[in-house]
Design an enzyme around this catalytic site. Structure first.
Site, PDB file in Angstrom:
ATOM      1  N   ASP A 113       7.627   1.543   3.168  1.00 18.90           N
ATOM      2  CA  ASP A 113       8.865   1.976   3.809  1.00 18.90           C
ATOM      3  C   ASP A 113       9.459   0.909   4.722  1.00 18.90           C
ATOM      4  OD1 ASP A 113       6.931   2.015   5.718  1.00 18.90           O
ATOM      5  OD2 ASP A 113       7.309   4.041   6.427  1.00 18.90           O
ATOM      6  N   ASP A 118      -4.678  -2.736  10.769  1.00 18.93           N
ATOM      7  CA  ASP A 118      -3.903  -3.895  11.201  1.00 18.93           C
ATOM      8  C   ASP A 118      -4.485  -4.490  12.476  1.00 18.93           C
ATOM      9  OD1 ASP A 118      -3.341  -1.624  12.591  1.00 18.93           O
ATOM     10  OD2 ASP A 118      -1.167  -1.804  12.485  1.00 18.93           O
ATOM     11  N   LEU A 173       0.849  -1.192   0.000  1.00 14.38           N
ATOM     12  CA  LEU A 173       0.000   0.000   0.000  1.00 14.38           C
ATOM     13  C   LEU A 173       0.881   1.237   0.000  1.00 14.38           C
ATOM     14  CD1 LEU A 173      -3.092   0.741   0.263  1.00 14.38           C
ATOM     15  CD2 LEU A 173      -2.619   1.110   2.673  1.00 14.38           C
TER      16      LEU A 173
END
Length: 919
Positions: A746, A833, A668
């Site tokens: 990242d 999450d 994402l």
């Protein structure tokens, strides 16, 4: 002559000889001195003169021996240096020449070796060609054997029976109807997809008598169901809604029977028809009892034993929430396990069995007689005694304070309004449900309503009467959510209820909540459950669930990405051999047409989750025929003898009977092109990688001049409709593997860490397997849950910014999980999450698995992440508490378990560093 003779003889006489000797000596010395003088004086002068004459004769610029200036003397020294250099260069040339000769000798030897290698290559090519031929022949033989054992079948020809069905055999009685003699299978081929045709009730006179809310809810459900078709000629089942009827305008039984028999596809006896009567009230009457329904199946909430046909008719739950979704925030939590009252019951019996049978006999006489005994008097006496004993707080009332609801004879009528009953059940650990005294009444709308309300608020149902047929009883294991006790055991009920442990109570309450949410709560659930029961009975596979269509964003691929040495460094992990293969998809589910009774019960009663909605069972291996790959030759022999220990056999046997498997990376991203490109480049050369799906979560498209790296596998850039973190878990149709690696753009992970996590997931396919762990904690001062990211010795969550999970959970998250949770994620742009961890722990009752010692990720040069904001943690606190309200309890489980490689930080002796050798 005389004088000369005398001189030779030394003089005259004896005195002349010495003188002569002395004179001759002097002459010699003089001659010698003169000679030396000439040599030492005149010879240099002569030489100097001679040389000077030569210099004068030559050019002044070419003089050799003449007088020199200072510069000329320097040039002489330079010549000497050059001479020395020449001598040194000569020596080096000699050395280089020797080396050249040596190299020529080595080149000659290497040329010989090259020629030998060329010959070996030619021989190897011939051997390879032979091996290819052998492999081709083996594959051909294998295909022939498979064709013999599993012949290739083409789809059967579509069967369309005659309209009149004159050859269909008739049963002796409609009460003897079962599927084998009252259902026409020819209308429902295995590959038909189970088409269902629904009559429009408004086209018939009885449609005006239907309850408006039930009719409206039923029509809304029909419009969205995947099995409903408008082509009645190809339909497998025909459905007609006939209830709930409104009292003032209810048609007579004979009129309703005539209208049913006049349906255009009734075909004389109504086979393959389903008559549905949904009840919204507890006083619904069984008006179909006096109607001849032929071979049509009946689905309603009230049945007599002479009317109910097991395996053919369906007991449905009442439709309480007709046009409204249940509010999860109003449902009480499932903890604490024990509530104020041990059990409760409120009801009033309008007409007893004794009066209905017109008999006045003692209780003992009823037991000895043929008529069914009325145990209700003993039940009343026993329950009042338990209440008076005050051993536990119980509440039993056998007389309603207000007018009781209408009910069938011998049935216990409900008291008060629905909200009042729910408030009492919220305070009750158990809810007593006393079945009608007339055992011929196998189920009533009143009992079904009591069951519905008890499951809704988490009161464990205790059904007194084993003859009862609870809703969907042939596919639901009610003993996992309720207690069904024979009425003669009424005196043992108190002891039985007190002996159940808290863990069992919580498990039953959780299972009851699951049953209520999945099969009872809404009209869509009720209708889908009825269709699923019929479809499962006739062994037609479910329709594939919808997948999200990936709208690809065009992009250009640049040069091949390099391999970051830091990513390829294995660190302390020793994973054994790694096999790199081209991308291939996971095998398709191959058991769609081989359902068994065990499969049916597992799909309906496994860990909470509506498995029957999906086209495959996610955690089963593929067909056992693929087990032939296990135990094949490995190409090496471990030191010490025997196969195993090197990781090769582990890889071959990993995942049950699936020796080859890959995963898909779902990444994402939002307008961080440079960070994204760096992350994609780090995936270059990653083993087991099938594809990368980049979920572009920004409304702004990527730059047109952006060059995407070529990492050896396809990169699919998917465009989303809106910016939502829920897009991370959409079941995109481009995901062709069961394993999904959800990773942030990242996140920095080494290849060995990813491979190890994938291998661990293959051994625990029903779990979330990831790297950064987190845990939840109870805030005692504020009496709420907190989210914690500190280092700890236990965890309960694994962040999906770097985690493996099964694609099955993507379907559940997107289509089954309560919409309120996804709305919360969109509101805070956070907590997706946590929501996934809640879902998986709720379904499996297992904690996630953390691999390696990694706890956080560092991204040098990346923009500041949202998690660095203080509000990030406050929002996650709120999310956890909201999710707990939706689920009714805290599904997360703690664990101190972490998985590392077998040889993690193991100091191996030098002679043991190689586990195997090639042969």
């Amino acid at each position: 002559m005389t004088g000369y003779t005398m001189l030779r003889n030394g003089g005259v006489g004896n005195g002349g000889q010495p003188w002569v000797l002395r004179w001759s000596s002097r002459i010699r010395l003089t001659w010698l001195s003169f000679t030396l003088f000439i040599i030492l004086v005149f010879f240099p002068l002569i030489a100097h003169y001679y040389l000077t004459t030569i210099d004068d004769a030559d050019d002044a610029g070419k003089r050799i021996f003449g007088p020199r200036t200072g510069n000329e003397l320097c040039e002489v020294k330079h010549v000497q240096d050059l001479c020395r250099i020449r001598e040194s260069v000569s020596e080096e040339l000699l050395q280089l020449e020797a080396k050249r000769q040596e190299l020529n000798s080595e080149i000659a030897k290497l040329n010989l070796k090259i020629e030998a290698c060329k010959k070996s290559i030619e021989n190897a090519k011939q051997d390879l060609l032979q091996l290819k031929n052998v492999i081709s022949q083996t594959e051909h033989s294998y295909k022939e054997l498979m064709a013999q054992n599993q012949p290739k079948l083409s789809l059967p020809i579509r069967l369309l029976p005659d309209k009149d069905d004159a050859t269909f055999p008739l049963p002796k009685s409609n009460r003897n109807c079962r599927l084998h003699n009252c259902f026409d299978y020819s209308r429902c081929p295995l590959t038909s997809g189970f088409p269902v045709y629904v009559y429009n009730s408004d086209d018939y006179p009885f449609g005006s008598s239907l309850d408006p809310l039930i009719k409206q809810a039923f029509e809304a459900t029909v419009r969205t169901n995947v099995y409903v078709t408008e082509n009645a000629n190809i339909a497998c089942v025909y459905i007609i809604l006939v209830g709930e009827m409104q009292e003032p305008v209810m048609p007579k039984p004979t009129e309703l029977e005539q209208q049913l028999h006049s349906l255009p596809y009734w075909r004389t006896d109504g086979h393959n028809h389903l008559i549905i009567s949904l009840s919204r009230k507890s006083e619904t009457q069984n008006f179909i009892y006096n109607i001849s329904t032929g071979r049509a199946m009946i689905a309603q909430s009230t049945f007599y034993d002479v009317q109910y046909r097991p395996g053919f008719d369906i007991v449905v739950s009442p439709l309480v929430h007709a046009m409204s979704e249940p509010n999860f925030l109003e449902i009480p939590p499932q903890v604490p396990v024990k509530r104020k009252y041990l059990f409760s019951f409120q009801g009033e019996k309008i007409e007893s069995l004794r009066s209905s049978l017109q008999e006045v006999r003692s209780f003992e006489e009823e037991i000895e007689g043929n008529a069914p005994a009325d145990y209700d008097d003993r039940i009343i006496t026993t329950l009042k005694a338990v209440q008076d004993s005050k051993l536990d707080f119980v509440l039993v009332e056998f007389t309603c304070k207000n007018q009781p609801k209408a009910s069938l004879p011998t049935e216990w009528a409900l008291c008060g309004e629905r909200d009042d009953r729910l408030e009492l059940l919220k305070l009750s650990t158990f809810a007593l449900i006393i079945t009608p005294g007339d055992t011929r009444l196998v189920i009533s709308a009143g009992c079904a309503m009591r069951l519905f309300e008890a499951l809704e608020v988490g009161a464990i149902p205790v059904v007194l009467g084993e003859q009862v047929q609870l809703p969907y009883n042939d596919v639901i294991r009610w003993n996992e959510a309720a207690l069904i006790i024979p009425k003669p055991r009424i005196t043992e009920v108190h002891f039985l209820l007190r002996s159940i442990s808290d863990n069992d109570l919580l498990a039953m309450r959780r299972q009851g909540r699951f049953l209520w949410e999945t099969y009872f709560s809404t009209s869509d659930n009720v209708f889908s459950t009825v269709l699923a029961i019929i479809r499962t009975r006739i062994q037609i596979p479910a329709a594939p669930i919808r997948e999200e269509t990936a709208v690809e964003i065009p992009h250009r691929s640049g040069k091949a990405a390099g391999t970051d040495p830091n990513m390829a460094d294995n660190g302390d992990l020793d994973l054994g051999p790694v096999e790199t293969e081209p991308p291939y998809a996971s095998p398709k589910y191959l058991r769609n047409f081989t359902l068994t009774a065990m499969d049916i019960y597992r799909n309906w009663n496994s860990a909470p989750g509506p498995f029957h909605l999906f086209p495959y069972t996610p955690f089963d291996p593929v067909l056992p025929s693929e087990a032939k790959f296990l135990g094949s030759g490995t190409g090496f022999r471990p030191i010490g003898g025997g196969a195993g220990g090197s990781g090769k056999e582990f890889q071959a046997a990993l995942g049950g009977n699936v020796p080859r498997e890959q995963f898909t990376v779902v990444m994402l991203t939002y307008e961080r092109e440079e960070v994204l490109m760096n992350s994609l480049e780090r995936l270059n050369g990653l083993p087991y990688l099938n594809k990368v799906v980049v979920v572009w979560n920004s409304p702004k498209l990527p730059s047109e001049d952006l060059l995407w790296p070529d990492i050896g596998v396809p990169i699919m850039v998917v465009r989303t409709e809106k910016n939502s973190l829920n897009n991370r878990f959409l079941p995109w149709d481009e995901i062709e593997t069961e394993a999904i690696l959800s990773i942030d753009d990242d996140a920095h992970l080494r290849h060995d860490e990813i491979m190890f996590g994938f291998r661990v997931w293959r051994e625990a396919r029903d779990r979330i397997v990831g790297f950064p762990g987190r845990y939840h904690a109870w805030d005692i001062p504020h009496q709420s849950w907190l989210y914690n990211s500190n280092y700890s010795c236990e965890l309960s969550m694994v962040l999906t910014g770097a985690a493996f999970f099964h694609k099955y959970y993507a379907y559940l998250y997107s289509y089954v999980m309560p919409q309120a949770i996804r709305d919360m994620v969109d509101e805070y742009i956070n907590c997706e999450d946590i929501a996934m961890n809640f879902l998986v722990s709720h379904l499996t009752r297992k904690p996630p698995i953390k691999v390696t010692s990694r706890w956080t990720f560092r991204c040098p040069g990346c923009p500041q992440a949202l998690s660095h904001d203080d509000s990030h943690f406050h929002e996650r606190h709120k999310c956890i508490n909201f999710f707990v309200k939706v689920y009714g309890y805290m599904p997360l489980l703690y664990t101190q378990f972490r998985v590392d490689s077998v040889l993690f930080k193991t100091r191996l002796p030098h002679d043991k560093t190689k586990c195997f050798k090639f042969i």
